[in-house]
Design a protein around this motif. Sequence first.
Motif, PDB file in Angstrom:
ATOM      1  N   UNK A  94       0.794  -1.230   0.000  1.00  0.00           N
ATOM      2  CA  UNK A  94       0.000   0.000   0.000  1.00  0.00           C
ATOM      3  C   UNK A  94       0.825   1.277   0.000  1.00  0.00           C
ATOM      4  N   UNK A  95       2.125   1.190   0.242  1.00  0.00           N
ATOM      5  CA  UNK A  95       2.923   2.406   0.368  1.00  0.00           C
ATOM      6  C   UNK A  95       3.050   3.160  -0.950  1.00  0.00           C
ATOM      7  N   UNK A  96       2.776   2.501  -2.075  1.00  0.00           N
ATOM      8  CA  UNK A  96       2.847   3.197  -3.360  1.00  0.00           C
ATOM      9  C   UNK A  96       1.746   4.257  -3.482  1.00  0.00           C
ATOM     10  N   UNK A  97       0.733   4.169  -2.596  1.00  0.00           N
ATOM     11  CA  UNK A  97      -0.309   5.206  -2.520  1.00  0.00           C
ATOM     12  C   UNK A  97      -0.204   5.838  -1.137  1.00  0.00           C
ATOM     13  N   UNK A  98       0.531   6.945  -0.990  1.00  0.00           N
ATOM     14  CA  UNK A  98       0.834   7.493   0.337  1.00  0.00           C
ATOM     15  C   UNK A  98      -0.387   7.778   1.198  1.00  0.00           C
ATOM     16  N   UNK A  99      -1.446   8.347   0.623  1.00  0.00           N
ATOM     17  CA  UNK A  99      -2.612   8.688   1.436  1.00  0.00           C
ATOM     18  C   UNK A  99      -3.328   7.439   1.937  1.00  0.00           C
ATOM     19  N   UNK A 100      -3.356   6.380   1.136  1.00  0.00           N
ATOM     20  CA  UNK A 100      -3.942   5.102   1.567  1.00  0.00           C
ATOM     21  C   UNK A 100      -3.188   4.581   2.785  1.00  0.00           C
ATOM     22  N   UNK A 101      -1.865   4.543   2.688  1.00  0.00           N
ATOM     23  CA  UNK A 101      -1.061   4.014   3.789  1.00  0.00           C
ATOM     24  C   UNK A 101      -1.135   4.936   5.005  1.00  0.00           C
ATOM     25  N   UNK A 102      -1.234   6.227   4.780  1.00  0.00           N
ATOM     26  CA  UNK A 102      -1.376   7.194   5.875  1.00  0.00           C
ATOM     27  C   UNK A 102      -2.615   6.893   6.710  1.00  0.00           C
ATOM     28  N   UNK A 103      -3.738   6.647   6.052  1.00  0.00           N
ATOM     29  CA  UNK A 103      -4.975   6.347   6.776  1.00  0.00           C
ATOM     30  C   UNK A 103      -4.861   5.042   7.558  1.00  0.00           C
ATOM     31  N   UNK A 104      -4.249   4.028   6.935  1.00  0.00           N
ATOM     32  CA  UNK A 104      -4.098   2.737   7.600  1.00  0.00           C
ATOM     33  C   UNK A 104      -3.221   2.872   8.846  1.00  0.00           C
ATOM     34  N   UNK A 105      -2.098   3.579   8.726  1.00  0.00           N
ATOM     35  CA  UNK A 105      -1.212   3.775   9.873  1.00  0.00           C
ATOM     36  C   UNK A 105      -1.934   4.546  10.969  1.00  0.00           C
ATOM     37  N   UNK A 106      -2.763   5.491  10.587  1.00  0.00           N
ATOM     38  CA  UNK A 106      -3.551   6.260  11.550  1.00  0.00           C
ATOM     39  C   UNK A 106      -4.443   5.343  12.379  1.00  0.00           C
ATOM     40  N   UNK A 107      -5.064   4.368  11.719  1.00  0.00           N
ATOM     41  CA  UNK A 107      -5.923   3.400  12.410  1.00  0.00           C
ATOM     42  C   UNK A 107      -5.135   2.645  13.481  1.00  0.00           C
ATOM     43  N   UNK A 108      -3.920   2.197  13.136  1.00  0.00           N
ATOM     44  CA  UNK A 108      -3.130   1.392  14.062  1.00  0.00           C
ATOM     45  C   UNK A 108      -2.418   2.255  15.112  1.00  0.00           C
ATOM     46  N   UNK A 110      -3.669   5.003  16.495  1.00  0.00           N
ATOM     47  CA  UNK A 110      -4.680   5.298  17.504  1.00  0.00           C
ATOM     48  C   UNK A 110      -4.925   4.077  18.396  1.00  0.00           C
ATOM     49  N   UNK A 111      -4.955   2.903  17.783  1.00  0.00           N
ATOM     50  CA  UNK A 111      -5.143   1.667  18.543  1.00  0.00           C
ATOM     51  C   UNK A 111      -3.999   1.442  19.530  1.00  0.00           C
ATOM     52  N   UNK A 141      -4.107  -8.217  28.114  1.00  0.00           N
ATOM     53  CA  UNK A 141      -5.323  -7.862  27.365  1.00  0.00           C
ATOM     54  C   UNK A 141      -5.460  -8.882  26.246  1.00  0.00           C
ATOM     55  N   UNK A 142      -6.472  -9.762  26.344  1.00  0.00           N
ATOM     56  CA  UNK A 142      -6.602 -10.858  25.383  1.00  0.00           C
ATOM     57  C   UNK A 142      -7.617 -10.571  24.285  1.00  0.00           C
ATOM     58  N   UNK A 143      -8.617  -9.769  24.571  1.00  0.00           N
ATOM     59  CA  UNK A 143      -9.597  -9.378  23.555  1.00  0.00           C
ATOM     60  C   UNK A 143     -10.122  -7.992  23.897  1.00  0.00           C
ATOM     61  N   UNK A 144     -10.464  -7.230  22.867  1.00  0.00           N
ATOM     62  CA  UNK A 144     -11.055  -5.918  23.102  1.00  0.00           C
ATOM     63  C   UNK A 144     -11.908  -5.492  21.921  1.00  0.00           C
ATOM     64  N   UNK A 145     -12.703  -4.479  22.143  1.00  0.00           N
ATOM     65  CA  UNK A 145     -13.523  -3.871  21.095  1.00  0.00           C
ATOM     66  C   UNK A 145     -12.888  -2.537  20.702  1.00  0.00           C
ATOM     67  N   UNK A 146     -12.896  -2.285  19.411  1.00  0.00           N
ATOM     68  CA  UNK A 146     -12.344  -1.033  18.869  1.00  0.00           C
ATOM     69  C   UNK A 146     -13.488  -0.313  18.164  1.00  0.00           C
ATOM     70  N   UNK A 147     -13.932   0.798  18.724  1.00  0.00           N
ATOM     71  CA  UNK A 147     -15.026   1.572  18.136  1.00  0.00           C
ATOM     72  C   UNK A 147     -14.446   2.505  17.067  1.00  0.00           C
ATOM     73  N   UNK A 148     -14.807   2.220  15.821  1.00  0.00           N
ATOM     74  CA  UNK A 148     -14.262   2.942  14.662  1.00  0.00           C
ATOM     75  C   UNK A 148     -15.403   3.653  13.940  1.00  0.00           C
ATOM     76  N   UNK A 149     -15.190   4.902  13.587  1.00  0.00           N
ATOM     77  CA  UNK A 149     -16.205   5.648  12.850  1.00  0.00           C
ATOM     78  C   UNK A 149     -16.428   5.073  11.461  1.00  0.00           C
ATOM     79  N   UNK A 150     -17.677   4.970  11.054  1.00  0.00           N
ATOM     80  CA  UNK A 150     -17.994   4.483   9.704  1.00  0.00           C
ATOM     81  C   UNK A 150     -17.413   5.407   8.644  1.00  0.00           C
ATOM     82  N   UNK A 222     -10.959   9.958  13.076  1.00  0.00           N
ATOM     83  CA  UNK A 222      -9.968  10.965  12.680  1.00  0.00           C
ATOM     84  C   UNK A 222     -10.170  11.412  11.231  1.00  0.00           C
ATOM     85  N   UNK A 223      -9.609  12.550  10.923  1.00  0.00           N
ATOM     86  CA  UNK A 223      -9.616  13.039   9.541  1.00  0.00           C
ATOM     87  C   UNK A 223      -8.781  12.100   8.669  1.00  0.00           C
ATOM     88  N   UNK A 224      -9.181  11.958   7.428  1.00  0.00           N
ATOM     89  CA  UNK A 224      -8.501  11.060   6.490  1.00  0.00           C
ATOM     90  C   UNK A 224      -8.025  11.849   5.275  1.00  0.00           C
TER      91      UNK A 224
END
Length: 294
Positions: A94-108, A110-111, A141-150, A222-224
């Motif tokens: 995904x790094x060949x598309x910087x904004x795509x990878x930026x959003x993915x890294x943002x997800x992780x 924050x987590x 921490x063995x399991x958790x819920x991650x509330x993510x905006x649609x 977060x903003x994307x």
Amino acid sequence: MSVRGPALGLLLLLFCPAQVFSQSCIWYGECGIASGDKRYNCRYSGPPNPLPHNGYDLVQELCPGFFFGEVRLCCDVQQLHTLKDNLQLPLQFLSRCPSCFYNLVNLFCELTCSPRQSQFLNVTVAEDYVDPTTNETRTNVKELQYYVGERFANAMYNACRDVEAPSSNEKALGLLCGREASACNATNWIEYMFNKDNGQAPFTITPVFSDLPTHGMQPMNNATKGCDESVDEVTGPCSCQDCSAVCGPKPQPPPPPVPWRILGLDAMYVIMWSTYMAFLLVFFGAFFAVWCYR
């Protein structure tokens, strides 16, 4: 005077609940082994901790949005190293598309490290763990819920859906979603990445998608960046090959030329019929001339 002080404190607590709630962790550091070389994170309910200076380069590389002020986070340096290792696989595709990878890294980011984790992360399964080195009892921490905006989930997917895997004609999501790219969408992609059965996640994280507060949680929204947007002043948008929005509208074929007409009729037909009639006239004229001569 002694009554006014507690009363003022209670008043501030009632009118500023978000500030009290905003800076709180659900984990800090790594604990017991989950599988192979993967570890659980240690449960921790408290304020974010200052990041040691030897982690500054990592946080600037991975999560630059957290690099400000005292750099107080809900992760330590080892968790940042683990995050970097876990991002190597999507980085390849995904790094060949910087904004795509930026959003993915943002997800992780924050987590893993967000100083306001408790707003959108909810631990559902935990287990005590005895550290063999210190003999200290801690909690995995063995399991958790991650509330993510649609909105965030859909924007992240839309920025990545056209990205092609290097050296192939396949979409990258077909290799990262656990199914064909045509069957991949925002929700099942994130669900697959957070499922421990994919061989990458150390434990199961259940994403809960909502744009509105639910069950007392404030989804991470977060903003994307769209694939046609630049991540920064140095990095440009994704290429046309990886982002259809960059390509613009497809060129339309030119309109057919206006037909040549004679007396309102197609000129080719008029010429063909005129030639045919002239041929008949010459043929029969010659025929009758020969006949009369005889």
